[in-house]
Every structure is written in C-alpha cells, then in structure tokens.
Design a protein around this motif. Structure first.
Motif, PDB file in Angstrom:
ATOM      1  N   HIS A  42       0.817  -1.090   0.502  1.00  7.80           N
ATOM      2  CA  HIS A  42       0.075  -0.045  -0.161  1.00  7.80           C
ATOM      3  C   HIS A  42       0.789   1.236   0.018  1.00  7.80           C
ATOM      4  CE1 HIS A  42       0.918  -0.522   4.361  1.00  7.80           C
ATOM      5  NE2 HIS A  42       0.354   1.018   5.078  1.00  7.80           N
ATOM      6  N   HIS A  64       0.880   3.869   2.316  1.00 11.98           N
ATOM      7  CA  HIS A  64       1.583   4.376   3.205  1.00 11.98           C
ATOM      8  C   HIS A  64       3.025   5.081   3.059  1.00 11.98           C
ATOM      9  CE1 HIS A  64      -2.313   3.310   5.789  1.00 11.98           C
ATOM     10  NE2 HIS A  64      -2.780   4.457   5.127  1.00 11.98           N
ATOM     11  N   ASP A  73       5.237   5.274   5.382  1.00 10.64           N
ATOM     12  CA  ASP A  73       7.021   3.901   5.990  1.00 10.64           C
ATOM     13  C   ASP A  73       6.699   2.533   4.539  1.00 10.64           C
ATOM     14  OD1 ASP A  73       3.760   3.210   6.459  1.00 10.64           O
ATOM     15  OD2 ASP A  73       4.336   1.838   8.395  1.00 10.64           O
ATOM     16  N   HIS A  74       5.908   2.871   4.076  1.00  9.47           N
ATOM     17  CA  HIS A  74       5.797   1.663   3.175  1.00  9.47           C
ATOM     18  C   HIS A  74       6.266   1.668   1.862  1.00  9.47           C
ATOM     19  CE1 HIS A  74       4.295  -1.698   5.341  1.00  9.47           C
ATOM     20  NE2 HIS A  74       3.707  -0.153   5.865  1.00  9.47           N
ATOM     21  N   HIS A 129      -7.272  -2.488   5.912  1.00 10.13           N
ATOM     22  CA  HIS A 129      -6.450  -1.813   6.785  1.00 10.13           C
ATOM     23  C   HIS A 129      -7.125  -0.107   7.482  1.00 10.13           C
ATOM     24  CE1 HIS A 129      -2.283  -0.022   8.431  1.00 10.13           C
ATOM     25  NE2 HIS A 129      -2.405   0.310   7.337  1.00 10.13           N
ATOM     26  N   ASP A 140      -0.165  -4.860   8.012  1.00  9.00           N
ATOM     27  CA  ASP A 140      -0.753  -3.656   7.159  1.00  9.00           C
ATOM     28  C   ASP A 140      -2.177  -4.052   7.844  1.00  9.00           C
ATOM     29  OD1 ASP A 140       1.914  -2.468   7.667  1.00  9.00           O
ATOM     30  OD2 ASP A 140       0.501  -0.506   7.270  1.00  9.00           O
TER      31      ASP A 140
END
Ligand code: ZN
Ligand code: ZN
Ligand code: ZN
Length: 251
Positions: free
Chosen positions: A74, A76, A78-79, A150, A168
C-alpha cells in the motif's frame, strides 16, 4: 528462496523519537526496528516488498546493490517513502518493475507525482508500473495478491508458494483466509498488545495463526509496546517475533 527482514518496525520505528521506555532504551538489537520491508532472493533475482522510509539504511546494511522488482502492499509513507532512495540502483541498472493494485497506484501517484509527469526531471525514480488484479509471475516466481483490510484502505498481502506476507491490516477477509491455508511460513502484522483500529494486535494475530495453521508464523510491524525477549517467552510454539536482519530459507 532466501527471505530477509529488512525492517520489522511500525511506522514510527523503534526506538521511537523522544521515548524513554524499556524497549526504546533496550540494548537488545532485536528491539531496534526499522520500518517494515522484506527482501526475497531467488536465484539471481531480488524482489523487494515495499520500499520503506529506511530503505537507504537497510540497503547499506546488507550491501544491496540490485533490485529486480518491487511489490507494494500500500502507499502509506512507511511503505513507500524509500522509493526515491532506490535511485542509485535505477541509475545503474535501469527502471525497476513495480507491482501494485489500482488503489495503491492512486496513492503512489499522489505521493510521487513528479515521477509520473509527462516529461519528468532526469533525476527522478525510474520505474515500470504494473497494475495487479490477480496472480502474476515475476522472474518465474508465481505471486498471488490477496486483499486485506487496513482501516478504510485495501492493502495487498502476497502469497508466494508456501510463504505469505500479511502486513498492515486489522482484518483478513474470509476470501483471503481461504487462500492462506497450508502455508509453511506466515509473516503477519502484530502491532502491540492493545487493540488498534487499523492493525492487528497480538491477540488478533494469534487468532489468525490458530485459524490458518501455518507451520511457522513470524510477527512484524511491531511497536515499542512489545519488547523482544520478554514477549518471545510468552508466545505459543511455532510463533516468533521477527527482527531486523532475520533470514529464512523457504522452498
Ligand atoms: Zn505500515
Ligand atoms: Zn518507547
Ligand atoms: Zn499502513
């Protein structure tokens, strides 16, 4: 296939900025968690799952000099915030094929609008976008994407042979659960002890592990609420906390 945990920490990482808790002050290297990401190596091919905020540090730590594909779960921060830091590899070896669902590409296009401009600046990340809507093959490795929930977002979990990577999520729908049976190794989100609206807490994760019955389960995307050694002692047989740098061999 060799599997390396590049990062096993939640979005803010562990230690967490400004925190003086026992986990954040721990000298156990397993309590030091960069943002969540996984590297798969099969033969000469290297597949990265998510380009975490800490990608640069993770790549330097293991001397990573090549990536042949990136699978995104995904968009987000942090990814995906590490995509820019994969540029030296792109400049050297050319554009990297990147796989994501429509939903994730929508997010990636917002975050990385400068990559998708008609005439991008020469220094931007070079990618070849692939939209996934069912099983696909990357370098003769069959990959099955599965949708997990999520919060309000649909996140992609990946099953690759006997391995599944499910980060997640606060819910794994029945449809995905039915595709996660008979696993050798399940890597699954386990944020903390207390329930959370968009992540599995430890009891939720253990519930899915009980239901799916993988031979081995590894917990990831872990916050500072969970201290490695004392929590490990309480986990059922076959369930372990993953940690940065952990490597597995999977058939
Ligand atoms: Zn995350
Ligand atoms: Zn802390
Ligand atoms: Zn997320």
């Amino acid at each position: 296939m060799k599997v390396t945990f590049l990062g096993t920490g939640t979005s803010v990482g562990v230690p967490t900025v400004g925190c003086g808790c026992n986990t954040c002050l721990s000298t156990d290297p397993r309590d030091n968690r960069l943002r969540t990401s996984l590297l798969l190596e099969k033969g000469e091919h290297r597949i990265l799952i998510d380009a975490s905020t800490d990608f640069r540090q993770q790549a330097l730590r293991i001397g990573l000099d090549r990536i042949d594909a990136i699978l995104f779960t995904h968009a987000h921060a942090d990814h995906c915030f590490g995509l820019d830091d994969a540029r030296p590899i792109m400049f050297r070896n050319g554009a990297i094929p990147c796989y994501a669902t429509d939903v994730t590409w929508d997010g990636l296009r917002r975050v990385y609008s400068y990559v998708f401009e008609p005439a991008p600046y020469p220094g931007v990340p070079r990618i070849v976008p692939h939209t996934i809507d069912g099983p696909f093959v990357v370098f003769s490795t069959e990959v099955e994407p599965l949708t997990v929930i999520h919060g309000l977002l649909q996140v992609t979990a990946y099953r690759i042979g006997g391995l599944a990577y499910v980060t997640d999520c606060n819910l794994i729908p029945d449809e995905a659960c039915s595709r996660l049976e008979g696993l050798d190794t399940l890597i699954i989100d386990a944020l903390r002890f207390k329930p959370h609206p968009t992540h599995l807490c430890l009891d939720d994760s253990l519930g899915y592990i009980e239901r799916l019955k993988p031979r081995r389960a590894l917990l990831t995307h872990i916050s500072h609420d969970i201290k490695h050694e004392e929590t490990s002692e309480r986990l059922p047989a076959g369930v372990e906390l993953a940690y940065d740098g952990l490597q597995l061999e999977i058939d």
